[in-house]
Each structure stands twice: as structure tokens, then as C-alpha cells.
Scaffold this active site. Structure first.
Site, PDB file in Angstrom:
ATOM      1  N   HIS A   1      40.330   0.391 -11.444  1.00 18.02           N
ATOM      2  CA  HIS A   1      40.651  -1.024 -11.491  1.00 18.02           C
ATOM      3  C   HIS A   1      40.543  -1.437 -13.154  1.00 18.02           C
ATOM      4  O   HIS A   1      39.503  -0.989 -13.629  1.00 18.02           O
ATOM      5  CB  HIS A   1      39.585  -1.871 -10.594  1.00 18.02           C
ATOM      6  CG  HIS A   1      40.493  -3.254 -10.237  1.00 18.02           C
ATOM      7  ND1 HIS A   1      40.474  -4.248 -11.691  1.00 18.02           N
ATOM      8  CD2 HIS A   1      40.893  -4.024  -9.415  1.00 18.02           C
ATOM      9  CE1 HIS A   1      41.058  -4.993 -11.159  1.00 18.02           C
ATOM     10  NE2 HIS A   1      41.209  -4.975  -9.797  1.00 18.02           N
TER      11      HIS A   1
ATOM     12  N   THR B   1      36.045  -2.924   2.283  1.00 17.75           N
ATOM     13  CA  THR B   1      36.767  -4.446   2.741  1.00 17.75           C
ATOM     14  C   THR B   1      35.936  -5.480   2.261  1.00 17.75           C
ATOM     15  O   THR B   1      36.741  -6.411   1.631  1.00 17.75           O
ATOM     16  CB  THR B   1      36.910  -4.124   4.092  1.00 17.75           C
ATOM     17  OG1 THR B   1      37.556  -3.111   4.601  1.00 17.75           O
ATOM     18  CG2 THR B   1      37.606  -5.718   4.687  1.00 17.75           C
TER      19      THR B   1
ATOM     20  N   ARG C   1      48.493   2.992  -6.061  1.00 14.85           N
ATOM     21  CA  ARG C   1      48.564   2.027  -5.124  1.00 14.85           C
ATOM     22  C   ARG C   1      49.011   0.774  -5.595  1.00 14.85           C
ATOM     23  O   ARG C   1      48.451   0.290  -6.639  1.00 14.85           O
ATOM     24  CB  ARG C   1      47.196   1.785  -4.249  1.00 14.85           C
ATOM     25  CG  ARG C   1      47.360   0.793  -3.176  1.00 14.85           C
ATOM     26  CD  ARG C   1      45.664   0.705  -2.649  1.00 14.85           C
ATOM     27  NE  ARG C   1      44.902   0.447  -3.597  1.00 14.85           N
ATOM     28  CZ  ARG C   1      44.449  -0.908  -3.766  1.00 14.85           C
ATOM     29  NH1 ARG C   1      44.915  -1.840  -3.090  1.00 14.85           N
ATOM     30  NH2 ARG C   1      43.459  -0.961  -4.704  1.00 14.85           N
TER      31      ARG C   1
ATOM     32  N   HIS D   1      38.143   2.487  -8.354  1.00 17.12           N
ATOM     33  CA  HIS D   1      38.352   1.554  -7.372  1.00 17.12           C
ATOM     34  C   HIS D   1      38.831   1.956  -5.977  1.00 17.12           C
ATOM     35  O   HIS D   1      38.281   1.549  -5.033  1.00 17.12           O
ATOM     36  CB  HIS D   1      39.081   0.533  -8.128  1.00 17.12           C
ATOM     37  CG  HIS D   1      39.622  -0.680  -7.335  1.00 17.12           C
ATOM     38  ND1 HIS D   1      38.671  -1.524  -7.145  1.00 17.12           N
ATOM     39  CD2 HIS D   1      40.838  -1.251  -6.658  1.00 17.12           C
ATOM     40  CE1 HIS D   1      39.014  -2.622  -6.217  1.00 17.12           C
ATOM     41  NE2 HIS D   1      40.262  -2.213  -6.148  1.00 17.12           N
TER      42      HIS D   1
ATOM     43  N   GLU E   1      49.728 -10.274  -8.120  1.00 15.23           N
ATOM     44  CA  GLU E   1      49.015  -9.041  -8.821  1.00 15.23           C
ATOM     45  C   GLU E   1      49.766  -8.221  -9.496  1.00 15.23           C
ATOM     46  O   GLU E   1      51.148  -8.400  -9.335  1.00 15.23           O
ATOM     47  CB  GLU E   1      48.250  -8.779  -7.952  1.00 15.23           C
ATOM     48  CG  GLU E   1      47.029  -9.682  -7.256  1.00 15.23           C
ATOM     49  CD  GLU E   1      46.000  -8.956  -6.319  1.00 15.23           C
ATOM     50  OE1 GLU E   1      45.852  -7.762  -6.077  1.00 15.23           O
ATOM     51  OE2 GLU E   1      45.399  -9.877  -5.519  1.00 15.23           O
TER      52      GLU E   1
ATOM     53  N   SER F   1      46.437  -2.299   0.396  1.00 15.76           N
ATOM     54  CA  SER F   1      45.523  -1.437   1.182  1.00 15.76           C
ATOM     55  C   SER F   1      45.158  -2.132   2.440  1.00 15.76           C
ATOM     56  O   SER F   1      45.035  -1.427   3.349  1.00 15.76           O
ATOM     57  CB  SER F   1      44.546  -0.854   0.291  1.00 15.76           C
ATOM     58  OG  SER F   1      44.039  -1.819  -0.285  1.00 15.76           O
ATOM     59  N   LEU F   2      45.150  -3.298   2.308  1.00 14.02           N
ATOM     60  CA  LEU F   2      44.473  -3.954   3.601  1.00 14.02           C
ATOM     61  C   LEU F   2      45.694  -4.233   4.558  1.00 14.02           C
ATOM     62  O   LEU F   2      45.509  -3.828   5.872  1.00 14.02           O
ATOM     63  CB  LEU F   2      43.973  -5.470   3.272  1.00 14.02           C
ATOM     64  CG  LEU F   2      42.960  -5.529   2.305  1.00 14.02           C
ATOM     65  CD1 LEU F   2      42.255  -7.064   1.942  1.00 14.02           C
ATOM     66  CD2 LEU F   2      41.630  -4.650   3.093  1.00 14.02           C
TER      67      LEU F   2
ATOM     68  N   GLN G   1      38.764  -8.763  -3.027  1.00 14.85           N
ATOM     69  CA  GLN G   1      38.813 -10.077  -3.627  1.00 14.85           C
ATOM     70  C   GLN G   1      40.351 -10.734  -3.243  1.00 14.85           C
ATOM     71  O   GLN G   1      40.506 -11.642  -2.703  1.00 14.85           O
ATOM     72  CB  GLN G   1      38.621 -10.112  -4.974  1.00 14.85           C
ATOM     73  CG  GLN G   1      36.871 -10.060  -5.258  1.00 14.85           C
ATOM     74  CD  GLN G   1      36.623 -10.197  -6.876  1.00 14.85           C
ATOM     75  OE1 GLN G   1      37.387 -10.465  -7.535  1.00 14.85           O
ATOM     76  NE2 GLN G   1      35.224  -9.953  -7.201  1.00 14.85           N
TER      77      GLN G   1
ATOM     78  N   ALA H   1      39.762  -1.368   8.680  1.00 11.14           N
ATOM     79  CA  ALA H   1      40.694  -0.149   9.511  1.00 11.14           C
ATOM     80  C   ALA H   1      39.943   0.154  10.719  1.00 11.14           C
ATOM     81  O   ALA H   1      40.311  -0.093  11.918  1.00 11.14           O
ATOM     82  CB  ALA H   1      40.773   0.960   8.589  1.00 11.14           C
TER      83      ALA H   1
ATOM     84  N   ARG I   1      48.468  -1.144 -12.120  1.00 15.74           N
ATOM     85  CA  ARG I   1      47.141  -0.834 -12.412  1.00 15.74           C
ATOM     86  C   ARG I   1      46.840   0.390 -13.267  1.00 15.74           C
ATOM     87  O   ARG I   1      46.091   0.406 -14.337  1.00 15.74           O
ATOM     88  CB  ARG I   1      46.388  -0.743 -11.232  1.00 15.74           C
ATOM     89  CG  ARG I   1      45.417  -1.768 -10.879  1.00 15.74           C
ATOM     90  CD  ARG I   1      44.857  -1.642  -9.654  1.00 15.74           C
ATOM     91  NE  ARG I   1      44.724  -3.024  -9.044  1.00 15.74           N
ATOM     92  CZ  ARG I   1      44.339  -3.347  -8.059  1.00 15.74           C
ATOM     93  NH1 ARG I   1      43.958  -2.253  -7.254  1.00 15.74           N
ATOM     94  NH2 ARG I   1      44.381  -4.457  -7.658  1.00 15.74           N
TER      95      ARG I   1
END
Ligand code: SIN
Length: 522
Positions: free
Chosen positions: A243, A43, A386, A351, A115, A391-392, A47, A13, A290
Site C-alpha cells: 500500500h 477485514t 488488485r 498490504h 481510489e 477485495s471485500l 478503511q 469471507a 497502487r
């Protein structure tokens, strides 16, 4: 020091914003302040990758939106979700232009992984070191951008606000302006006042309020502590994502992540006795979102009394595993773990923070000239949980929006008023560090024992009382001591822990990652 743009944090970010702001304002000076090495950030440890609609045949913007809303369990802001999913595609391509490499097939198509919570393969990655690759590419571009300066090993003590300029206390909700920050160069002990027209908080997560986290040790909620003390609104702090699959090791601290992409590739969760359990909890099994998987593992561990469950990877071809997950493979092999015969021992670990400093769609916080993006910000995207690898994407989209906002603020803002120097006359360096290390462990114990995956009214009450005592002890220590990195981090940790507990007490319905066993699930 007087500059145009101050950036706090050097993850995806902060770096993306710094680049865009510097490019849009070539005559301006951008300073990025970061607490450790230039690439040390949450960041760097990402993974899985970036969830983004690149395959318009099997996927669609609408489907990504629906998956995000479902994972967020009714608390996402739908407008924000749409903005991030739609704009994310262009932002992802900019990242490619800055030199980030993502895995492609021989035919030149992006290889997209799966995922939890995603209904299609949508996650673009660079093997299992996506975040590391993104940091490499962004930093490389930044090193070639002459109007950006990186100050590493610098710790931000406090934001400069009207409180410092007018020497009066500021109350929550009052119109307040941010004029930059007081920054400690902790290698020399110097404290700089960096006055800036626009300040961006992009300081990442809070994992270290818990004993076990996938975050690096620097993730001490600094931006949130700064914003909270400066009386900016901080929202949804009760929503801490655990996580499901951090590597189990018989020690506390940073836990190595076993990416959800490994379950996406076919690994199954089993008890130590070899019983697969996820289908009892959700028809999507190991690929449920999650919150559900982490809670299921927590329940199984409480029933069995075991320390971990096993991630059975025997269904994944060994060569495929080594190609897709070389980092995980080597890490496990180095520890003597027999991935394919015995499975990988995993446990949930703190996480990601779904809440944070409240911003609007332009990245503005409730303080004038203070922006926020990345994990420390609450934009409304994640709701109560989330969606993996969103998030990225959010960081890219909001860094871009913040850069546009900052450029506009810079054009309309006059000279910065003069900022008083930091006052630490008469304060002394504590002779021993034991108080700081003890208090840090106490905060982590309270949070891990009482404010973890499953909470209760009683546990929250105990946590609240304990943190009040810790808060006043830590404040007292801060009042009489010359600031050090460790003391500054502790001050932020206790503020963040306090906000998590108080907002957990206010949350009266179980949603997403938030679960209080005394409450009904909606
Ligand atoms: C993972 O690789 O499992 C983490 C990705 C994420 O947190 O979004």
C-alpha cells in the site's frame, strides 16, 4: 468432533460463508475457528470500502471490469472479473440486509468515494472504518444463528488429509481429500481433531512475512501454509501488493493505514522538500494504480534518502476531512501530526496478497472437499495488481459461491472416515522462546531486504538460500517441540516466504506489483 462444515477464519469471507451455509443447511453444524478475538482479521482494518457499481448513470459494469483489468496489468482472468463485478451488486445488498451501514447523502444516495485506478467514484464506505462495520454486522447476525459455533483463540495446526488417514506422504498433483483440521486451543493447550465434510480456508493475508505491514499481527499466512503443506496448488505468490500510504512511524510492525480515499478526496504526495512527484510517473498522478504509486514513492525515497514522503492534505476542507476520515483524523492528532499544515508522513507497506490458494469459479481448491475464498485464495480476479477495494467484493461473491458448492458437497458426501488423534507424545514445550522470536525476525528481515517492492535475481538467490536454512531449522524445532501458537505461526510464515521467493524466481516478466530490476517490463 465430527461436523458438516468447518470454516477457518472470521473475516468477511469466512463469516459470510458461515452464515450462508448455516442458512442453507439448517440441520447442519457450522464451526468457525479463529485465531484471536472473533472480529480480529484483515477485514476489520479495511478503511476504504467496497468497490461496487451502484451509480448506473456515471458508472457501469463494463467500466468497473475495464478498470480491474487495467490495474491487473494483463494477468486477470476476465471471466472471473465479470462474475465478481456483476454478482457483487446483489451480494452488497445482502450485506445491507444483514445490517451493515454505508454512508448515504441526505437524499438517501450512497456516497461513493474514489481510489487509485478507478475512473469514477465507486467505493461504498462506512466513514473510514468500513471493515469494522462489516464485521460488526456479520457477527451480530451470526450470534443469532443457532447452528453456527465460533471457536475463538483456536489455531489450526494442519489440515487432515489422506496423509494422516493412510499414514503416507502425499505428492503435489495427486488426488487428495481434506477431512477437516487439527486445531490447537492455545489457552488450554488441548488439540482437537475436527473432522468435517467440507473445510473452507478463509484465513486472510500474509503481511507479517515483512517487517512493516498494514495487516494486524495475526496475518501470518496460516491458510496458505496449511494448503501448501497439504499439497494444494498455490499460485501467483510473487504478487505482493504494497500500500503506498501507510503512516510512517519510527518503529516496526503493524502500520496504520492512511486510506487511498484520502488521495481520492484530493490529498497530494510530496517529497519532504514539498515537491509533488507523482505526475512524473503517471498522468493519473496520485490516483494511478497502487503498484505505480508505491514504486514511485520507493524510487523517491531511494533518491532522497529520506524515511518518508508527505501526504499534503491542505487541499481538503478540514470539516470534510473530519467527517469522512474520523478514525485517521483522531489517530494522527493523537500522535501530534499536523495534518493540514505539515501533511501526514507516509511510506509503502506490505498490504495484500494478490495470489494464494488456487480455486476455480466454484471456490474449489485442488484438494477434494477443501474450498478457499477471501485474501488467502487466488481466484484470478486481481491478476498482477488488485484494484483498490475489490477485495471485500471478491470475498462476498466467492463466499456465496463457496456456500453453494459446500451445500452440494454435503449432500453427496457420506460419513467421514475416522480421523486419528494428533500425535505429540514425547514432545516437550521449548524452555525458551528466543529461537522462535529470532527466526520470525530473520524471516521478516530476509523478505524486507531482498523480496520487497524492487527485487533482483541476486537478491532472490540470497533470499532463497537463507530461507532454506531457516526452513530446516524451524522444521527441526517443530519436530521436537509441543506446538504453541508462536511456533505454528512461524512454520506458516517460513512456508509462505519460501513460496513467495520461489515463485518470484520463476516470474520472468515485470507486471503489476512484481518488479525485478533484472527483467524487462512487458
Ligand atoms: C484503503 O483504504 O486504501 C485500502 C483499501 C484496499 O486495500 O482496497
Amino acid at each position: 468432533m465430527e461436523i458438516d462444515f468447518l470454516v477457518i477464519g472470521s473475516g468477511i469471507a469466512g463469516l459470510t460463508y458461515a452464515l450462508k451455509t448455516a442458512q442453507a443447511n439448517p440441520a447442519a453444524q457450522v464451526i468457525v475457528v479463529t485465531k484471536s478475538d472473533e472480529n480480529e482479521s484483515n477485514t476489520k482494518y479495511a478503511q476504504g470500502g467496497i468497490a461496487v457499481v451502484l451509480n448506473k448513470v456515471e458508472d457501469s459494469i463494463e467500466q468497473h471490469i475495464q478498470d480491474t483489468l487495467r490495474a491487473g496489468d494483463g494477468l486477470c482472468d476476465e471471466e472471473v472479473v465479470r462474475v465478481v463485478v456483476e454478482e457483487g451488486i446483489e451480494r452488497f445488498h445482502e450485506l445491507l440486509q444483514w445490517g451493515a451501514n454505508f454512508d448515504k447523502s441526505e437524499a438517501g444516495e450512497f456516497i461513493l468515494g474514489r481510489e487509485g485506478g478507478h475512473t469514477v467514484n465507486r467505493v461504498a464506505s462506512h466513514k473510514d472504518i468500513t471493515g469494522y462495520e462489516i464485521e460488526r454486522a456479520l457477527l451480530n447476525t451470526i450470534h443469532n444463528t443457532s447452528n453456527i459455533k465460533l471457536l475463538t483463540h483456536h489455531f489450526v495446526i494442519d489440515l487432515i488429509t489422506d496423509h494422516h488417514l493412510q499414514k503416507r506422504s502425499v505428492t503435489l498433483g495427486e488426488e487428495t481429500t481434506c477431512y477437516g483440521a487439527y486445531v490447537l486451543d492455545y489457552k488450554t493447550g488441548d488439540i482437537k481433531n475436527i473432522a468435517a465434510k467440507v473445510t473452507l480456508l478463509a484465513s486472510g493475508g500474509v503481511g507479517n512475512v515483512y517487517k512493516n505491514t498494514t495487516n494486524p499481527t495475526i496475518a501470518t499466512g496460516d491458510g496458505i501454509g496449511l494448503a501448501y503443506r497439504a499439497k494444494a496448488w498455490v499460485k501467483d505468490m510473487a504478487f505482493i501488493q504494497f500500500h503506498p500510504s501507510a503512516l510512517y512511524q519510527d518503529k516496526e510492525g503493524q502500520r496504520f493505514l492512511i486510506s487511498e480515499a484520502v488521495r481520492g478526496a484530493g490529498a497530494l504526495l510530496k517529497t519532504k522538500q514539498g515537491e509533488r512527484f507523482m505526475l512524473k510517473y503517471d498522468e493519473r498522478g496520485e490516483l494511478a494504480s497502487r503498484d505505480i504509486v508505491a514504486r514511485a514513492i520507493d524510487t523517491e525515497l531511494k533518491i532522497s534518502g529520506d524515511d518518508y514522503v508527505l501526504l499534503d492534505c491542505s487541499g481538503i476542507n478540514e470539516t470534510t476531512f473530519k467527517t469522512k476520515f474520523p478514525n485517521i483524523y483522531h489517530h494522527c492528532v493523537d500522535l501530534g501530526i499536523d495534518i493540514f499544515k505539515k501533511g501526514i508522513p507516509v511510506v509503502p507497506a506490505a498490504h495484500y496478497l494478490c495470489g494464494g490458494i488456487q480455486t476455480d469459479l466454484t471456490g474449489r481448491t485442488t484438494l477434494k472437499n477443501l474450498l478457499a475464498c477471501g485474501e488467502c485464495a487466488y481466484t484470478g480476479l486481481h491478476g498482477a495488481n488488485r484494484l483498490a477495494s475489490n477485495s471485500l467484493l471478491e470475498a462476498l461473491v466467492f463466499a456465496h459461491r463457496c456456500a453453494e458448492t459446500a451445500t452440494a458437497i454435503n449432500q453427496e458426501t457420506g460419513p467421514i472416515p475416522s480421523v486419528p488423534p494428533w500425535e505429540d507424545e514425547g514432545l516437550t514445550i521449548p524452555g525458551e522462546k528466543v529461537l522462535i522470536t529470532h527466526f520470525r525476525k530473520e524471516v521478516q528481515s530476509v523478505m524486507s531486504d531482498f523480496v520487497s517492492i524492487v527485487r533482483s535475481d541476486k537478491r532472490l538467490q540470497i533470499a532463497s538460500r537463507s530461507l532454506e536454512v531457516l526452513y530446516s531449522e524451524i522444521n527441526e524445532l517443530y519436530r521436537i517441540s509441543k506446538l504453541s501458537l508462536e511456533l505454528g505461526e512461524l512454520r506458516n510464515l517460513v512456508s509462505v516466504a519460501y513460496a513467495i521467493v520461489e515463485q518470484s524466481k520463476e516470474q520472468r516478466e515485470n507486471r503489476g506489483v512484481f518488479f525485478n530490476r533484472d527483467l524487462e517490463t512487458h
